[in-house]
Design an enzyme around this catalytic site. Structure first.
Site: not given
Ligand code: F6R
Length: 613
Positions: A2, A27, A75, A101-102, A486, A490, A493, A509, A608
């Protein structure tokens, strides 16, 4: 997560808040809202969706004139994203409104208690409980709102950055933080509060980073900060170094593309003043006082999440190769809960772009409590992690707005590479000549990244061919194994295509069972120690008709003859290859996501800064 913004001064608050919320949308972007005080009283406006939906909603309301206001972009944690769960939340008597926020961990107990007292809840959020808990204390203790906030903060468990408005004090904002960030911008007779400095920079470069357990009261044009024990503090005013242009798109279609293209500069900025190859000098100021501990550590523990964790994996190879100290790389979320063996001889490196990741912060606190030395590698100046660590080095990548991390990753690796080289040299595990040779090579990386970026149009063509694939496999070995992870992260997401990264040799394997003519396999097959082995893996995929996209060293002909597509990157020292080999993978995921119509800068369900565990 948030984002929160607040303003009090002489200007119109709403445009400042809306602009600020747009800057903080990275955010969280599932709903947004504002509260303002005008002639008609304290009014809350909120809407599901992005800040632009809120803006549209507000255009029907006529002119909203207020010189004080609070705003929030959410969020969701508790309660689905909808209008009702959006912030700000009113108190029952609608005299107060709060943004938060939290996450409040004991909200259930508080809510039951408040319900028993007759409070009614409109939303499913912990934040509304928080607001009404403060209201209840205010009512029962017949105290000021400020005092009620203070008393409430002694009882709530969890993380918060809050700002509250009160209709009875229309020139007053009360703010507090614990665990979630809150920056106060100090203007001329005006104040700006925000989750980070991006909404503030346009108006003032004087900021105060509120500390945990501090309450700020801005009343009648002046600011007072006290601890929750009611002790007044003398806040330190920092000067922001950030430029406004760094947080704007600057002609690019997306922040992600801009940030990919910024990498030659961000890596150079990261090395500036630290690396001087000509004179064989490498200095990280943050390490100076801790070099002794670093050099004599029994073990290096690296803790981080997501992309930052991948940078940590690259660092494991770097530290072990150059400095010969054993390294463990830990997901912060696992580390914090599994009773790890840590002691004073351990040197812990916490890596975080935002500097606010809740799990990484908790891992730091745990390692600190066991006596370890904690070193932060953060991008956001003044962030919680930067302040919770004993020492650290900033990555200086500049603000990263796209939710998918790109330039922060290469800047993190740059800092970690410099740390490994310094450490190896000091410990004598790197010879002088090798050290100087590596410093010279490292200095060339920004221009080699520039060269690598020129592949963009070619990668765009390849992307068109694979945009409808349902799965991707990314394979690499050694330094390129974390790059494979990575690359896969990318892609998934931002394009929502399922992708997995694996060490190339692990393919047989299990993952080899997935390979058929539908499966694109991205190999990172640069000329290094494991090149021949990776070539064999490429043959195995080819034999099963998989489609091969290979990142290779410039001039490679062997892989070219086998792969469907090759992406050539400049030659460099093996240890520095991740700084180049990740670039084509970032670009590939970007184009595929754009072609699939995805919102690359704000992918679904993500934010983010992950300030909840
Ligand atoms: C992926 C991404 C995330 C972050 C992770 C940690 O592109 O951005 O995986 O890397 O959430 O965030 P920081 O580095 O801010 O601690």
């Amino acid at each position: 997560m948030c984002g929160i913004v607040a303003y009090v001064g002489q200007k119109e608050a709403l445009p400042i808040i809306i602009k600020g919320l747009k800057r903080l949308e990275y955010r969280g972007y599932d709903s947004a809202g504002v509260a303002l005080i005008d002639q008609e009283g304290l009014n809350v406006y909120k809407k599901k969706g992005k800040v632009s939906e809120l803006e549209n909603h507000l255009t029907d309301k006529g002119t909203l004139s207020s010189t004080i206001g609070i705003g929030h972009t959410r969020w969701a944690t508790h309660g689905e994203p909808n209008d009702v769960n959006a912030h700000p939340h009113y108190s029952s008597n609608e005299k107060f409104a709060m943004i938060h926020n939290g996450i409040i961990e004991n909200y259930d107990v508080l809510k039951t208690d408040l319900k028993n007292k007759g409070y009614v809840f409109q939303s499913d959020t912990d934040s509304e409980v928080f607001m009404k808990f403060i209201e209840d204390i205010h009512k029962n203790n017949d105290c000021s709102l400020e005092e009620a906030v203070r008393l409430a903060l002694h009882k709530v468990v969890g993380a918060y950055a809050i700002v509250i408005m009160n209709i009875e004090e229309p020139d007053t904002l009360i703010a507090a933080r614990k665990g979630s960030p809150l920056v106060i911008g100090v203007g001329k007779g005006e104040y700006f509060l925000a989750s980070d400095a991006t909404p503030i920079i346009e108006y003032t470069n004087q900021v105060i980073y509120l500390d945990d357990y501090e309450i700020a009261v801005i009343r009648n044009g002046s600011l007072q900060i006290k601890t929750i024990e009611n002790v007044e503090t003398n806040p330190y005013i920092n000067k922001l170094e950030m430029e406004l242009e760094a947080i704007e798109k600057g002609g690019y279609e997306h922040f992600m593309l801009k940030e990919i293209y910024e990498q030659p500069r961000s890596i150079a900025d990261c090395m500036r003043g630290r690396l001087d190859a000509k004179n064989g000098r490498l200095v990280l100021g943050g390490l100076r006082d801790y070099m002794n501990k670093f050099q004599n550590a029994d073990r290096i523990i690296i803790t981080a999440c997501g992309t930052s964790w991948h940078a940590g994996l690259v660092a494991e190879y770097l530290f072990e190769e150059f400095a010969r100290i054993p390294v463990e790389v830990e997901y912060a979320s696992e580390f914090r809960y599994r009773n790890p063996v840590v002691n004073e001889k351990d040197f812990v490196i916490a890596i975080s772009q935002s500097g606010e990741t809740a799990d990484t912060l908790a891992a730091i606190e745990l390692a600190k409590s066991k006596g370890a030395t904690i070193f932060g590698v953060c991008n956001v100046v003044g962030s919680s992690i930067a302040r919770a660590t004993h020492a650290g080095s900033y990555t200086h990548a500049g603000p990263e707005i796209g939710v998918a991390s790109t330039k922060a990753f290469t800047a993190q690796i740059s800092v970690l590479t410099m740390m490994a080289l310094m450490l190896g040299y000091q410990r004598g595990t790197l010879t002088e000549s090798k050290y100087v040779q590596l410093l010279n090579e490292l200095e060339k990386i920004p221009s080699k990244v520039e060269e690598t970026l020129q592949m963009n149009p070619h990668i765009e063509e390849i992307s068109a061919e694979y945009k409808d694939a349902r799965n991707f496999l990314y394979l690499g070995r050694g330094y390129n194994f974390p790059v494979a992870l990575e690359g896969a992260l990318k892609l998934k997401e931002i394009s929502y295509i399922h992708a997995e990264g694996y060490p190339a040799a692990e393919m047989k394997h299990g993952p080899i069972a997935l390979i058929d003519e539908e499966m694109p396999v991205v190999f990172i097959a640069t000329k290094d120690n494991s090149y021949e082995k990776v070539v064999s893996n490429i043959q195995e995929v080819k034999a099963r008709k998989g489609k091969i996209i290979a990142v290779v060293t410039e001039g490679d002909t062997t892989v070219k003859s086998m792969a469907d597509h090759v992406l050539e990157i400049p030659d460099t020292a093996e240890a520095f290859v991740p700084l180049l080999s990740v670039i084509p993978l970032q670009i590939l995921s970007y184009h595929i996501a754009v072609m699939r119509g995805c919102n690359v800068d704000q992918p679904r369900n993500l934010a983010k800064s992950v300030t909840v565990e």
